[in-house]
Design a protein around this motif. Structure first.
Motif, PDB file in Angstrom:
ATOM      1  N   GLU A 160       4.672  25.144  13.829  1.00  0.00           N
ATOM      2  CA  GLU A 160       4.015  25.886  12.760  1.00  0.00           C
ATOM      3  C   GLU A 160       3.673  27.311  13.198  1.00  0.00           C
ATOM      4  N   ALA A 161       3.237  27.440  14.466  1.00  0.00           N
ATOM      5  CA  ALA A 161       2.913  28.774  14.964  1.00  0.00           C
ATOM      6  C   ALA A 161       4.158  29.651  15.064  1.00  0.00           C
ATOM      7  N   GLU A 162       5.271  29.042  15.529  1.00  0.00           N
ATOM      8  CA  GLU A 162       6.506  29.822  15.629  1.00  0.00           C
ATOM      9  C   GLU A 162       7.064  30.175  14.270  1.00  0.00           C
ATOM     10  N   GLN A 163       6.800  29.331  13.264  1.00  0.00           N
ATOM     11  CA  GLN A 163       7.284  29.612  11.924  1.00  0.00           C
ATOM     12  C   GLN A 163       6.617  30.848  11.345  1.00  0.00           C
ATOM     13  N   GLY A 164       5.372  31.133  11.802  1.00  0.00           N
ATOM     14  CA  GLY A 164       4.687  32.340  11.328  1.00  0.00           C
ATOM     15  C   GLY A 164       5.384  33.602  11.772  1.00  0.00           C
ATOM     16  N   ASP A 165       6.132  33.532  12.901  1.00  0.00           N
ATOM     17  CA  ASP A 165       6.881  34.679  13.392  1.00  0.00           C
ATOM     18  C   ASP A 165       8.380  34.444  13.270  1.00  0.00           C
ATOM     19  N   ALA A 166       8.767  33.617  12.349  1.00  0.00           N
ATOM     20  CA  ALA A 166      10.181  33.294  12.210  1.00  0.00           C
ATOM     21  C   ALA A 166      10.956  34.506  11.735  1.00  0.00           C
ATOM     22  N   PRO A 167      12.197  34.674  12.187  1.00  0.00           N
ATOM     23  CA  PRO A 167      13.010  35.777  11.708  1.00  0.00           C
ATOM     24  C   PRO A 167      13.293  35.648  10.225  1.00  0.00           C
ATOM     25  N   VAL A 168      13.798  36.717   9.644  1.00  0.00           N
ATOM     26  CA  VAL A 168      14.045  36.718   8.206  1.00  0.00           C
ATOM     27  C   VAL A 168      15.070  35.675   7.833  1.00  0.00           C
ATOM     28  N   SER A 169      16.061  35.452   8.705  1.00  0.00           N
ATOM     29  CA  SER A 169      17.128  34.517   8.384  1.00  0.00           C
ATOM     30  C   SER A 169      16.650  33.081   8.324  1.00  0.00           C
ATOM     31  N   ASN A 170      15.484  32.759   8.908  1.00  0.00           N
ATOM     32  CA  ASN A 170      14.980  31.391   8.928  1.00  0.00           C
ATOM     33  C   ASN A 170      14.003  31.114   7.809  1.00  0.00           C
ATOM     34  N   LEU A 171      13.697  32.124   6.988  1.00  0.00           N
ATOM     35  CA  LEU A 171      12.744  31.944   5.912  1.00  0.00           C
ATOM     36  C   LEU A 171      13.434  32.115   4.574  1.00  0.00           C
ATOM     37  N   SER A 172      13.001  31.387   3.599  1.00  0.00           N
ATOM     38  CA  SER A 172      13.581  31.486   2.262  1.00  0.00           C
ATOM     39  C   SER A 172      12.461  31.462   1.252  1.00  0.00           C
ATOM     40  N   GLY A 173      12.681  32.184   0.135  1.00  0.00           N
ATOM     41  CA  GLY A 173      11.662  32.223  -0.891  1.00  0.00           C
ATOM     42  C   GLY A 173      10.552  33.177  -0.531  1.00  0.00           C
ATOM     43  N   SER A 174       9.619  33.339  -1.427  1.00  0.00           N
ATOM     44  CA  SER A 174       8.491  34.236  -1.207  1.00  0.00           C
ATOM     45  C   SER A 174       7.270  33.648  -1.881  1.00  0.00           C
ATOM     46  N   SER A 175       6.133  33.838  -1.261  1.00  0.00           N
ATOM     47  CA  SER A 175       4.866  33.358  -1.784  1.00  0.00           C
ATOM     48  C   SER A 175       4.117  34.518  -2.409  1.00  0.00           C
ATOM     49  N   PRO A 176       3.081  34.223  -3.211  1.00  0.00           N
ATOM     50  CA  PRO A 176       2.285  35.329  -3.783  1.00  0.00           C
ATOM     51  C   PRO A 176       1.701  36.239  -2.720  1.00  0.00           C
ATOM     52  N   LEU A 177       1.305  35.675  -1.572  1.00  0.00           N
ATOM     53  CA  LEU A 177       0.764  36.503  -0.497  1.00  0.00           C
ATOM     54  C   LEU A 177       1.833  37.435   0.065  1.00  0.00           C
ATOM     55  N   THR A 178       3.046  36.914   0.203  1.00  0.00           N
ATOM     56  CA  THR A 178       4.143  37.748   0.687  1.00  0.00           C
ATOM     57  C   THR A 178       4.443  38.874  -0.283  1.00  0.00           C
ATOM     58  N   GLU A 179       4.384  38.584  -1.566  1.00  0.00           N
ATOM     59  CA  GLU A 179       4.630  39.614  -2.575  1.00  0.00           C
ATOM     60  C   GLU A 179       3.550  40.696  -2.522  1.00  0.00           C
ATOM     61  N   GLN A 180       2.321  40.310  -2.241  1.00  0.00           N
ATOM     62  CA  GLN A 180       1.249  41.301  -2.116  1.00  0.00           C
ATOM     63  C   GLN A 180       1.499  42.224  -0.930  1.00  0.00           C
ATOM     64  N   TRP A 181       1.919  41.644   0.191  1.00  0.00           N
ATOM     65  CA  TRP A 181       2.249  42.473   1.357  1.00  0.00           C
ATOM     66  C   TRP A 181       3.421  43.385   1.050  1.00  0.00           C
ATOM     67  N   GLN A 182       4.376  42.885   0.285  1.00  0.00           N
ATOM     68  CA  GLN A 182       5.525  43.706  -0.073  1.00  0.00           C
ATOM     69  C   GLN A 182       5.110  44.884  -0.937  1.00  0.00           C
ATOM     70  N   ARG A 183       4.186  44.654  -1.870  1.00  0.00           N
ATOM     71  CA  ARG A 183       3.695  45.757  -2.709  1.00  0.00           C
ATOM     72  C   ARG A 183       2.926  46.778  -1.873  1.00  0.00           C
ATOM     73  N   CYS A 184       2.144  46.294  -0.918  1.00  0.00           N
ATOM     74  CA  CYS A 184       1.422  47.215  -0.035  1.00  0.00           C
ATOM     75  C   CYS A 184       2.397  48.067   0.775  1.00  0.00           C
ATOM     76  N   ALA A 185       3.470  47.442   1.254  1.00  0.00           N
ATOM     77  CA  ALA A 185       4.461  48.185   2.040  1.00  0.00           C
ATOM     78  C   ALA A 185       5.160  49.230   1.183  1.00  0.00           C
ATOM     79  N   GLU A 186       5.491  48.874  -0.059  1.00  0.00           N
ATOM     80  CA  GLU A 186       6.151  49.830  -0.954  1.00  0.00           C
ATOM     81  C   GLU A 186       5.219  50.989  -1.300  1.00  0.00           C
ATOM     82  N   LYS A 187       3.941  50.689  -1.512  1.00  0.00           N
ATOM     83  CA  LYS A 187       2.972  51.753  -1.810  1.00  0.00           C
ATOM     84  C   LYS A 187       2.833  52.708  -0.638  1.00  0.00           C
TER      85      LYS A 187
END
Length: 212
Positions: free
Chosen positions: A36-63
């Motif tokens: 579970e700890a390693e999954q928090g730092d998983a590369p992009v290729s090992n993750l699929s989908g997006s959560s609301p929290l991830t979308e919030q971080w994405q909006r912050c990055a775009e801003k």
């Protein structure tokens, strides 16, 4: 058929078997926690989908990306403009400053060069001297040399922070712990530059105020 009474050897075997089971469960739990700890730092290729929290971080990055792009455009434009003004004013002041004593010396001659009347040469010397004083005053008030240096430093610091963030987040998805850490450092570095610029602008007005 009567059960055989348990012996001390049987009890020791049963206890050893239970301890092995508990140890196996502990190892399994530890592996799950590590996974579970390693999954928090998983590369992009090992993750699929997006959560609301991830979308919030994405909006912050775009801003922040939009703010950085705008700030870099302003700083680079300020850098080019102030550098050009500083070079032009310094060159004009130098040329006029050299011409003024030559005009005064020519006016003192009995027969000036090209037959120009001495009163005209004195007037020209006055104009060039006044122009030099005005240009020098305008240069000091505008502080084009320091503004050019400050704009260049601010733009360079922001660009360096952006490049560092992009390099540190290669291979990590938005919202992972490593990405969040790098993003916070990037945002802090950007706002440090902005706060430094605001403090510098505010000090210009405070310097003009009389001491109480």
């Amino acid at each position: 058929m009567a059960e055989r009474p348990s012996t001390p050897a049987d009890k020791a075997h049963t206890q050893a078997t239970a301890e092995q089971q508990f140890e196996a469960e502990d190892i399994k739990d530890a592996l799950d926690l590590k996974r579970e700890a390693e999954q928090g730092d998983a590369p992009v290729s090992n993750l699929s989908g997006s959560s609301p929290l991830t979308e919030q971080w994405q909006r912050c990055a775009e801003k922040l990306r939009a703010q950085v792009a705008k700030s870099l455009g302003l700083y680079w434009r300020e850098c080019r403009t102030t550098a050009k003004k500083h070079k032009l004013i310094s060159t004009a002041a130098m040329v006029l400053g050299l011409a003024t004593p030559l005009i005064i010396a020519e006016a003192s001659k009995v027969k000036p060069l090209f037959g120009v009347k001495p009163e005209y040469l004195h007037a020209a010397a006055f104009v060039t001297s006044l122009s030099v004083a005005l240009l020098e005053g305008f240069r000091r008030i505008g502080k084009f040399d320091s503004r050019w240096a400050n704009s260049y430093r601010d733009a360079t610091d922001i660009k360096r922070a952006r490049d560092t963030f992009e390099i540190n987040t290669i291979g990590y998805a938005v919202g992972t712990s490593s990405w969040i850490k790098s993003f916070r450092e990037y945002r802090a570095a950007y706002h440090t530059v902005i706060d430094r610029d605001i403090s510098r602008i505010s000090s210009i007005g405070s310097d003009a105020e009389p001491e109480k």
